[in-house]
Structures are given as structure tokens and as C-alpha cells.
Design an enzyme around this catalytic site. Structure first.
Site, short mmCIF file in Angstrom:
data_model
loop_
_atom_site.label_atom_id
_atom_site.label_comp_id
_atom_site.label_asym_id
_atom_site.label_seq_id
_atom_site.Cartn_x
_atom_site.Cartn_y
_atom_site.Cartn_z
N ILE A 40 -27.45 7.69 -7.80
CA ILE A 40 -28.02 7.45 -9.15
C ILE A 40 -26.95 7.40 -10.24
O ILE A 40 -27.25 6.99 -11.36
CB ILE A 40 -29.13 8.47 -9.52
CG1 ILE A 40 -28.57 9.90 -9.61
CG2 ILE A 40 -30.30 8.39 -8.56
CD1 ILE A 40 -29.53 10.87 -10.29
N ALA A 63 -30.45 15.63 -7.84
CA ALA A 63 -29.76 16.49 -8.81
C ALA A 63 -28.57 17.16 -8.17
O ALA A 63 -28.47 17.24 -6.94
CB ALA A 63 -30.70 17.57 -9.35
N ASP A 105 -36.05 26.18 -15.06
CA ASP A 105 -36.15 27.34 -15.95
C ASP A 105 -34.77 27.71 -16.53
O ASP A 105 -34.70 28.41 -17.54
CB ASP A 105 -36.71 28.55 -15.18
CG ASP A 105 -35.87 28.92 -13.97
OD1 ASP A 105 -35.39 28.00 -13.28
OD2 ASP A 105 -35.68 30.13 -13.72
N TYR A 130 -24.89 24.16 -15.26
CA TYR A 130 -26.06 23.53 -14.63
C TYR A 130 -27.23 23.45 -15.63
O TYR A 130 -27.83 22.39 -15.81
CB TYR A 130 -26.46 24.32 -13.39
CG TYR A 130 -27.83 23.96 -12.83
CD1 TYR A 130 -28.03 22.79 -12.11
CD2 TYR A 130 -28.92 24.81 -13.02
CE1 TYR A 130 -29.29 22.47 -11.60
CE2 TYR A 130 -30.17 24.51 -12.51
CZ TYR A 130 -30.36 23.33 -11.80
OH TYR A 130 -31.59 23.01 -11.31
N1 LIG Z 1 -33.84 24.30 -5.99
C1 LIG Z 1 -34.42 24.99 -6.97
O1 LIG Z 1 -34.63 26.21 -6.84
C2 LIG Z 1 -34.84 24.32 -8.22
C3 LIG Z 1 -34.67 22.97 -8.43
N2 LIG Z 1 -35.06 22.40 -9.62
C4 LIG Z 1 -34.90 20.99 -9.85
O2 LIG Z 1 -35.76 20.29 -8.96
C5 LIG Z 1 -35.16 19.08 -8.53
C6 LIG Z 1 -35.12 19.03 -7.01
O3 LIG Z 1 -34.36 20.13 -6.53
P1 LIG Z 1 -34.14 20.40 -4.98
O4 LIG Z 1 -35.02 19.53 -4.17
O5 LIG Z 1 -34.18 21.87 -4.78
O6 LIG Z 1 -32.64 19.94 -4.83
P2 LIG Z 1 -31.80 19.60 -3.52
O7 LIG Z 1 -30.42 20.05 -3.82
O8 LIG Z 1 -32.49 20.10 -2.31
O9 LIG Z 1 -31.89 18.02 -3.49
C7 LIG Z 1 -31.24 17.23 -4.43
C8 LIG Z 1 -30.99 15.90 -3.77
O10 LIG Z 1 -30.29 15.07 -4.70
C9 LIG Z 1 -29.33 14.34 -3.97
N3 LIG Z 1 -28.27 13.87 -4.84
C10 LIG Z 1 -27.21 14.56 -5.34
N4 LIG Z 1 -26.42 13.74 -6.05
C11 LIG Z 1 -26.97 12.50 -6.00
C12 LIG Z 1 -26.61 11.24 -6.51
N5 LIG Z 1 -25.51 11.08 -7.24
N6 LIG Z 1 -27.42 10.19 -6.27
C13 LIG Z 1 -28.54 10.34 -5.53
N7 LIG Z 1 -28.93 11.50 -4.99
C14 LIG Z 1 -28.16 12.57 -5.23
C15 LIG Z 1 -28.82 15.32 -2.93
O11 LIG Z 1 -28.19 14.61 -1.88
P3 LIG Z 1 -27.09 15.37 -0.97
O12 LIG Z 1 -27.84 16.44 -0.26
O13 LIG Z 1 -26.59 14.28 -0.09
O14 LIG Z 1 -26.08 15.91 -1.91
C16 LIG Z 1 -30.12 16.01 -2.52
O15 LIG Z 1 -30.74 15.32 -1.45
C17 LIG Z 1 -33.81 19.02 -9.22
O16 LIG Z 1 -33.94 18.30 -10.41
C18 LIG Z 1 -33.50 20.48 -9.56
O17 LIG Z 1 -32.65 20.57 -10.67
C19 LIG Z 1 -35.65 23.13 -10.61
C20 LIG Z 1 -35.83 24.47 -10.45
C21 LIG Z 1 -35.50 25.17 -9.23
C1 LIG Z 2 -28.28 35.73 -1.12
C2 LIG Z 2 -28.42 36.71 -2.25
C3 LIG Z 2 -28.65 36.26 -3.55
N1 LIG Z 2 -28.77 37.15 -4.57
C4 LIG Z 2 -29.05 36.67 -5.94
C5 LIG Z 2 -28.15 35.60 -6.50
C6 LIG Z 2 -29.04 34.95 -7.56
O1 LIG Z 2 -28.90 35.65 -8.77
C7 LIG Z 2 -30.45 35.14 -7.02
C8 LIG Z 2 -31.09 33.85 -6.51
O2 LIG Z 2 -30.14 33.23 -5.70
P1 LIG Z 2 -30.11 31.68 -5.30
O3 LIG Z 2 -28.70 31.36 -5.02
O4 LIG Z 2 -31.12 31.47 -4.27
O5 LIG Z 2 -30.61 30.93 -6.51
P2 LIG Z 2 -30.05 30.41 -7.90
O6 LIG Z 2 -28.91 29.49 -7.77
O7 LIG Z 2 -29.93 31.52 -8.86
O8 LIG Z 2 -31.41 29.65 -8.09
C9 LIG Z 2 -31.63 28.64 -8.97
O9 LIG Z 2 -31.49 27.38 -8.37
C10 LIG Z 2 -31.42 26.40 -9.36
C11 LIG Z 2 -31.12 25.06 -8.74
C12 LIG Z 2 -32.57 26.44 -10.29
O10 LIG Z 2 -32.89 25.46 -10.94
C13 LIG Z 2 -33.23 27.77 -10.60
O11 LIG Z 2 -34.61 27.64 -10.86
C14 LIG Z 2 -32.95 28.88 -9.63
O12 LIG Z 2 -33.96 29.21 -8.74
O13 LIG Z 2 -30.34 36.08 -5.95
C15 LIG Z 2 -28.67 38.52 -4.33
O14 LIG Z 2 -28.78 39.34 -5.27
N2 LIG Z 2 -28.46 38.98 -3.06
C16 LIG Z 2 -28.31 38.12 -2.01
O15 LIG Z 2 -28.10 38.59 -0.85
#
Ligand SMILES: NC(=O)C1=CN([C@@H]2O[C@H](COP(=O)(O)OP(=O)(O)OC[C@H]3O[C@@H](n4cnc5c(N)ncnc54)[C@H](OP(=O)(O)O)[C@@H]3O)[C@@H](O)[C@H]2O)C=CC1
Ligand SMILES: Cc1cn([C@H]2C[C@H](O)[C@@H](COP(=O)(O)OP(=O)(O)O[C@H]3O[C@@H](C)C(=O)[C@@H](O)[C@H]3O)O2)c(=O)[nH]c1=O
Length: 291
Positions: A40, A63, A105, A130
């Protein structure tokens, strides 16, 4: 510009945990693009690949989600989470269809005294690269009037390359296999959310024309310490969970101490809130235990 329940939908980031689940729900209506198929950040590729598709919406689940790495490599994080959204807006303008931009969030957290759920009208104040990059992506997405910006939190229970995607819940269950005790942060309150529930909620919302910003998470709130303890208790695992502070954990990126999202706007548009995080976790564990 209505996203009819029968029309194809472009899914970007289709190999990610949320992208895969959205495609699974859409079945043959999905027009999926993994990173390999469509980067993207490349404007030319985005426009060439998308401009002639019969799409009724573009869902951007792509993302850069490595929150700690983003602190040392902000350029790559901004190029995916912010700059690329200009290309998606341009594509949606050509396609005359809504853009669905996923966000987080982590756009909140800067208000360190906060103790009540954030609404969509609250002023974002991110703490990390981020979070700032995702906020910038939201602002770019909002320049296209037909936008849904969807903030969610702490995703778990989705797939990645047809296996369970990495998540906090999965990590805890894996660590429990060879640890008697685990240290887990107890000073971050949020709402871990179950990917199948979030994917279904997104697809429900985008059938409306109620464009705007939405918070979509499971209901209620918890800390990672309580979430981990509940996982082990439900699974009957005798792991002792030691509460620690975020400072003790020492991650590169600062996380919000409180980032609970109020989802009442989603509930009023779509008719009901999502299940509580406790029910969602039960559903996840029941599913995991059944396979
Ligand atoms: N994970 C979470 O806890 C949370 C996620 N979100 C948001 O939700 C959305 C989805 O997250 P999630 O499914 O967990 O994320 P993932 O990291 O699981 O998936 C993101 C995907 O985006 C792809 N990607 C990265 N860079 C590019 C690029 N330049 N062009 C096209 N594709 C790309 C990655 O590919 P590759 O694996 O090959 O790098 C991956 O497949 C995101 O917007 C994230 O910010 C919001 C809150 C919490
Ligand atoms: C593995 C582990 C993590 N942690 C902590 C680290 C962190 O503060 C919290 C959650 O860890 P994670 O690494 O799973 O998640 P984190 O990267 O903080 O998660 C985030 O991901 C991104 C993409 C988002 O957009 C958010 O909504 C959020 O959920 O737990 C511990 O305290 N003990 C542990 O053993």
C-alpha cells in the site's frame, strides 16, 4: 455510496489477523490483497491494482503493528500507517466507494489522569510513534467524506498464514507450557477484543451510510494482569501471575495506562454492543480447546 451486502469488497492486509478474518466472513465477496500482492505504500501499484475493480468498499487492515520497533524505525511505520492512506483515499475517490480505515486505542493515553471510557469526540493524545502514525492515518482517511475510521484494541484469536496469529492471549498460553510464574503489567486498563467479533461488527457497520469514526471493542475493561490470570484460571493452569508496572516491564514504547473505548455510538447505529471481554475470552478458549 452504499456497501450492499452482495457486492465485492477490497481487503488490504488480507494476510494479517483481522484481514484474514474479514475475508473469511466475506467469502467469495472478498477481493483480498496480501502485502505481497499489493504494497500500500506504492501509489502506482495501489491505483493500478484497484482502479478498475467492482468494489463497493475498501477495507484497510494493512498496518505496521510492531509498537516497540516503531520507536526505532518511525519512517517505515509512518509510510505504512500514514503516507499510504493518501493513496487509498485517491483510489476510493476513483472507485467512488467508502474507505474503512482501522485504528487503535493507542491514539489515546496522553491524559494520564483519565479513568472513564473515551468517546469518539475525545481529543486523541498518543504516547508512541505507532499511536501518532495511526492518528495521522485517521486524519488522512477523514479527508474522504465516505470514511469509516474504526478504533479497536488488543486483538486476539485471529489467523495468520492459516495458523493462530500472534497475540497476548496466545503468548500467555504458550508461555504457560514451560513457566511456573509470569510477570504481567497491571497498570494498563483496556479491552482486549476477539477478532471474530470485531470482523463481524465491521461488516455490519459498513452496510450503513453512517460514515464517521467508531470505537469497536468487546464490552467492559480489564488489565493485562487480570486478563492473563483469567486465561490461566479458565484453563485450569497453575501459573502464578505476578503483577508488575509498565516501568518494570520496560518496553521501548509507552502504552496508555487507560485506553478503554466507549462503544455506544456503534451500539446505537448497529443495534447492540459486542459481548463482554469475559464472554469473548470464553468463546476463544472453548474454540481453542475444541481443535
Ligand atoms: N493487533 C492489535 O492488537 C490491534 C490492531 N489494530 C489495528 O487493526 C488493524 C489490523 O491489525 P492486525 O490484523 O492485528 O495486524 P497484523 O500485523 O496482523 O496485520 C497487518 C497486515 O498488514 C500487512 N502490511 C504491512 N505493511 C504493508 C504494506 N506496506 N502493504 C500492504 N500490507 C502491509 C502485513 O503484512 P506482513 O505480515 O507481510 O508484514 C500484515 O499482513 C491495523 O490497522 C492495526 O493498527 C488496532 C488495535 C489493536
Ligand atoms: C508477553 C508479555 C507482555 N506483557 C505486556 C507488554 C504490554 O504492555 C502488554 C500487551 O502486550 P502486547 O505486546 O501483546 O501488546 P501491545 O503491543 O501493547 O498491544 C497493542 O497492539 C497494538 C498493535 C494496538 O493497536 C493496541 O491496541 C495494543 O493491543 O503486556 C507483560 O507484562 N508480560 C508478558 O509476559
Amino acid at each position: 455510496m452504499i456497501c450492499k451486502p452482495t457486492h465485492p469488497i477490497v481487503v488490504l492486509g488480507a494476510g494479517g489477523q483481522l484481514g484474514q478474518e474479514i475475508c473469511k466472513n466475506l467469502q467469495s465477496r472478498a477481493l483480498p490483497f496480501t502485502r505481497l500482492a499489493l504494497d500500500i505504500t506504492n501509489r502506482f501499484t495501489v491505483l493500478r491494482q484497484l482502479r478498475d475493480l467492482p468494489a463497493s468498499a475498501v477495507i484497510n487492515a494493512a498496518a505496521y503493528t510492531q509498537v516497540d520497533f516503531a520507536e526505532v524505525d518511525p519512517d517505515i511505520c509512518y509510510s505504512v500507517n500514514a503516507q499510504a492512506i493518501y493513496h487509498l483515499v485517491e483510489a476510493c475517490r476513483l472507485l467512488k466507494c467508502p474507505l474503512v480505515q482501522l485504528s487503535t486505542d493507542f491514539v489515546f493515553g496522553g491524559d494520564r489522569t483519565r479513568q472513564s471510557p473515551y468517546s469518539e469526540d475525545d481529543l486523541p493524545k498518543p504516547l508512541s510513534v505507532y499511536g501518532r502514525s495511526k492518528l495521522a492515518g485517521e486524519q488522512i482517511a477523514a479527508t474522504w467524506p465516505a470514511h469509516f475510521i474504526i478504533r479497536t484494541c488488543g486483538l486476539y484469536g485471529g489467523l495468520s498464514a492459516n495458523a493462530e496469529a500472534p497475540s497476548f492471549a496466545k503468548t500467555m498460553l504458550e508461555l504457560a507450557e514451560n513457566h511456573l510464574s509470569l510477570r504481567v503489567v497491571a497498570d494498563q486498563r483496556c479491552t482486549p477484543s476477539y477478532v471474530p467479533h470485531i470482523a463481524q461488527a465491521i461488516l455490519k457497520l459498513i452496510q450503513t451510510e453512517a460514515y464517521g469514526t467508531y470505537h469497536i471493542t468487546n464490552a467492559g475493561s480489564t488489565t493485562w494482569y487480570e486478563f492473563a490470570s483469567t486465561i490461566f484460571q479458565r484453563q485450569g493452569l497453575g501459573v502464578s501471575v505476578i503483577p508488575i508496572s509498565s516501568a518494570d516491564w520496560g518496553a521501548a514504547a509507552a502504552r496508555p495506562h487507560y485506553s478503554v473505548l466507549s462503544c455506544s455510538k456503534y451500539a446505537s447505529v448497529c443495534g447492540a454492543p459486542l459481548p463482554s471481554w469475559e464472554l469473548a475470552l470464553k468463546e476463544y478458549l472453548d474454540y481453542r480447546n475444541s481443535i
